[in-house]
Write a protein that holds these residues in place. Structure first.
Motif, mmCIF file in Angstrom:
data_model
loop_
_atom_site.group_PDB
_atom_site.id
_atom_site.type_symbol
_atom_site.label_atom_id
_atom_site.label_comp_id
_atom_site.label_asym_id
_atom_site.label_seq_id
_atom_site.Cartn_x
_atom_site.Cartn_y
_atom_site.Cartn_z
ATOM 1 N N UNK A 98 0.889 -1.220 -0.191
ATOM 2 C CA UNK A 98 -0.058 0.029 0.085
ATOM 3 C C UNK A 98 0.938 1.036 0.020
ATOM 4 N N UNK A 99 2.196 0.992 0.096
ATOM 5 C CA UNK A 99 3.107 2.199 -0.088
ATOM 6 C C UNK A 99 3.024 2.718 -1.545
ATOM 7 N N UNK A 100 2.686 3.673 -1.920
ATOM 8 C CA UNK A 100 2.616 4.060 -3.360
ATOM 9 C C UNK A 100 3.284 5.489 -3.635
ATOM 10 N N UNK A 101 4.346 5.837 -3.782
ATOM 11 C CA UNK A 101 5.000 6.929 -3.794
ATOM 12 C C UNK A 101 5.015 7.784 -5.496
ATOM 13 N N UNK A 102 4.081 6.867 -6.298
ATOM 14 C CA UNK A 102 4.346 7.501 -7.812
ATOM 15 C C UNK A 102 3.991 8.719 -8.053
ATOM 16 N N UNK A 103 2.878 9.334 -7.445
ATOM 17 C CA UNK A 103 2.672 10.762 -7.489
ATOM 18 C C UNK A 103 3.906 11.854 -6.904
ATOM 19 N N UNK A 104 4.042 11.685 -5.665
ATOM 20 C CA UNK A 104 5.195 12.348 -5.086
ATOM 21 C C UNK A 104 6.424 12.614 -6.115
ATOM 22 N N UNK A 105 6.890 11.133 -6.497
ATOM 23 C CA UNK A 105 8.025 11.171 -7.435
ATOM 24 C C UNK A 105 7.713 12.015 -8.627
ATOM 25 N N UNK A 106 6.208 11.906 -9.166
ATOM 26 C CA UNK A 106 6.161 12.957 -10.264
ATOM 27 C C UNK A 106 6.178 14.279 -10.061
ATOM 28 N N UNK A 107 5.495 14.433 -9.008
ATOM 29 C CA UNK A 107 5.533 15.992 -8.620
ATOM 30 C C UNK A 107 6.938 16.364 -8.350
ATOM 31 N N UNK A 108 7.631 15.742 -7.588
ATOM 32 C CA UNK A 108 9.181 16.258 -7.425
ATOM 33 C C UNK A 108 10.170 16.188 -8.569
ATOM 34 N N UNK A 109 9.633 15.433 -9.617
ATOM 35 C CA UNK A 109 10.398 15.651 -10.841
ATOM 36 C C UNK A 109 10.275 16.649 -11.580
ATOM 37 N N UNK A 110 8.853 17.273 -11.505
ATOM 38 C CA UNK A 110 8.286 18.478 -12.187
ATOM 39 C C UNK A 110 9.021 19.403 -11.751
ATOM 40 N N UNK A 111 8.806 19.611 -10.161
ATOM 41 C CA UNK A 111 9.458 20.699 -9.334
ATOM 42 C C UNK A 111 10.908 20.841 -9.625
ATOM 43 N N UNK A 112 11.702 19.846 -9.791
ATOM 44 C CA UNK A 112 13.102 19.810 -10.029
ATOM 45 C C UNK A 112 13.349 20.573 -11.325
ATOM 46 N N UNK A 113 12.565 19.719 -12.380
ATOM 47 C CA UNK A 113 12.681 20.358 -13.569
ATOM 48 C C UNK A 113 12.607 21.998 -13.840
ATOM 49 N N UNK A 114 11.512 22.433 -12.924
ATOM 50 C CA UNK A 114 11.530 24.101 -12.955
ATOM 51 C C UNK A 114 12.614 24.641 -12.236
ATOM 52 N N UNK A 115 13.108 23.955 -11.075
ATOM 53 C CA UNK A 115 14.182 24.841 -10.415
ATOM 54 C C UNK A 115 15.304 24.431 -11.227
ATOM 55 N N UNK A 116 15.831 23.196 -11.456
ATOM 56 C CA UNK A 116 17.301 23.173 -12.319
ATOM 57 C C UNK A 116 17.154 23.570 -13.519
ATOM 58 N N UNK A 117 16.868 25.010 -13.893
ATOM 59 C CA UNK A 117 16.770 25.504 -15.244
ATOM 60 C C UNK A 117 18.091 25.873 -15.664
ATOM 61 N N UNK A 118 19.212 25.770 -14.904
ATOM 62 C CA UNK A 118 20.368 26.517 -15.414
ATOM 63 C C UNK A 118 21.533 24.997 -15.403
ATOM 64 N N UNK A 119 20.951 23.922 -15.460
ATOM 65 C CA UNK A 119 21.777 22.701 -15.732
ATOM 66 C C UNK A 119 22.208 22.431 -17.345
ATOM 67 N N UNK A 120 23.043 21.925 -17.538
ATOM 68 C CA UNK A 120 23.422 21.560 -18.812
ATOM 69 C C UNK A 120 23.602 20.095 -18.930
#
Length: 326
Positions: A80-102
Motif C-alpha cells: 500500500x506504499x505508493x510514491x508514484x505521484x510524489x516522485x512525479x511531482x518532485x520531478x516536475x518541481x526539480x525540472x522547474x528549479x534546475x533550469x540552469x543545468x546542462x
C-alpha cells in the motif's frame, strides 16, 4: 577553442553517485569518474528524489509495477506504499528549479532515477520484458527533452562518455544565446562553429540543419522567421543529431575535410604523414587524438579563420583526454 572559455557547466546527478549515503540500505554508489575526475570540470548538483519526498535512510525498497510506459512506484514489502505521484511531482518541481543545468547523470536501474531497462513487474510479481524508466526521471525528462542525460554505468564506455560530454558542452554554449535573445546572426554563427561536429555525428542532419537556416535567409522569409522559434527548433534538432555517436567512418570523413584546407600549405611528406595517420585511425590502429593532434599542429602553423572557430577541434577541455580512447 571556443568552448574552453565557458564557465563550469552545471550537471545534476543522483546524489548516491557522489558518495552520499542515501540509498535504501544506507549505502552509496560513488562513481570515481564523477566524484574524482569530472568534478574538476563541472559543478555537480546532487539530487536524491526518494529522500526528498520523505522516505528515510535506510528504507523499504520500492519497485515499478504495472504498465511499463507509466508504471507505479510501490513498496516491495508494504504494497500500500505508493510514491508514484510524489516522485512525479518532485520531478516536475526539480525540472522547474534546475533550469540552469546542462546535463543530468542518473543512477541506473533505480525505480526513481533509471533512464532505461529498469525492471517493471506485473501485478503477480513477474518482471516484464524490456523494462521501463524511473518515475522521477520520466517526469524530469519530459520537461527537458533536449537536455543531455545519461546513466552512470554507460559512462564507462569511452564512446558514450565522449558523446555525452560533447552534448553537455554544446548545451552550455547555447544557453547564453538563448537567455539574451537569439538573433539571426547568432544562429548562423553558432551553426557555422558546429558544422564539422555535426558532420561527424550525423551527416544527414548536418545537411538538414544547414537547409533550415539557409531558408531563413531567403528574402521572402526574412520578415516571417522568428529567430527564437526557429532557434528552438534548430537546437532541438541539433541535440538529437549529436546524440548519435560519431563513428570511425564519419570522423575519418571530417578529418579528410580538415586536411583539405592544408593541401596548398604543407609539403608532400607532411601530406603523406597526415593521410597515413588518418588511415591508421580509420583501421582502428590509433585513437582519434593521433591524427587530430597532427592536423591541429599544421593548422597552428597555417591558421585558417574558419577552422579556428570549429568546435570539432576541441569540443571539451583537452585535459579530459576523451578522444584518447575512441
Amino acid at each position: 577553442m571556443p568552448n574552453e572559455a565557458i564557465a563550469k557547466p552545471k550537471i545534476a546527478i543522483s546524489a548516491c553517485l557522489m558518495g552520499a549515503e542515501v540509498r535504501f540500505n544506507g549505502g552509496h554508489k560513488q562513481s570515481p569518474l564523477c566524484s574524482r575526475t569530472l568534478v574538476e570540470y563541472f559543478d555537480f548538483v546532487p539530487v536524491c528524489p526518494e529522500v526528498a519526498i520523505g522516505l528515510g535512510v535506510p528504507r523499504e525498497p520500492i519497485r515499478l509495477v504495472g504498465n511499463p510506459a507509466r508504471p507505479d512506484a510501490v513498496g516491495t514489502v508494504k504494497r500500500d506504499l505508493d510514491v508514484t505521484q510524489p516522485l512525479v511531482d518532485y520531478g516536475q518541481q526539480m525540472a522547474a528549479e534546475l533550469d540552469d543545468i546542462c546535463g543530468y547523470i542518473f543512477m541506473q536501474k533505480s525505480p526513481s532515477c533509471g533512464l532505461e531497462r529498469v525492471k517493471v513487474y506485473d501485478h503477480n510479481g513477474v518482471p516484464q520484458d524490456g523494462g521501463g524508466r524511473g518515475v522521477y526521471a520520466q517526469a524530469f525528462c519530459e520537461r527537458h527533452p533536449d537536455l543531455p542525460v545519461e546513466e552512470d554505468g554507460r559512462l564507462n564506455d569511452p564512446v558514450l562518455r565522449e558523446n555525452f560530454l560533447t552534448r553537455v558542452f554544446a548545451y552550455a554554449a547555447w544557453q547564453p544565446l538563448r537567455r539574451r535573445g537569439l538573433t539571426r546572426r547568432d544562429l548562423i554563427e553558432f551553426h557555422s562553429r558546429y558544422k564539422y561536429l555535426l558532420m561527424a555525428h550525423n551527416p544527414e542532419q548536418y545537411k538538414a540543419l544547414g537547409n533550415m537556416l539557409g531558408n531563413m535567409g531567403n528574402m521572402g522569409n526574412m520578415g516571417k522567421a522568428d529567430p527564437a522559434e526557429l532557434g528552438q527548433r534548430y537546437f532541438s534538432a541539433l541535440m538529437a543529431a549529436l546524440k548519435k555517436c560519431a563513428t570511425r567512418r564519419t570522423h575519418t570523413n571530417v578529418l579528410q575535410h580538415l586536411s583539405g584546407y592544408l593541401k596548398r600549405a604543407i609539403d608532400a611528406d607532411d601530406k603523406q604523414e597526415v593521410q597515413h595517420l588518418i588511415g591508421q585511425y580509420r583501421l582502428g590502429i590509433v585513437p582519434l587524438v593521433v591524427p587530430l593532434t597532427l592536423l591541429k599542429h599544421h593548422l597552428r602553423q597555417h591558421p585558417d579563420p574558419y577552422l579556428a572557430q570549429q568546435v570539432y577541434l576541441q569540443p571539451h577541455p583537452e585535459n579530459l583526454s576523451l578522444r584518447n580512447a575512441i
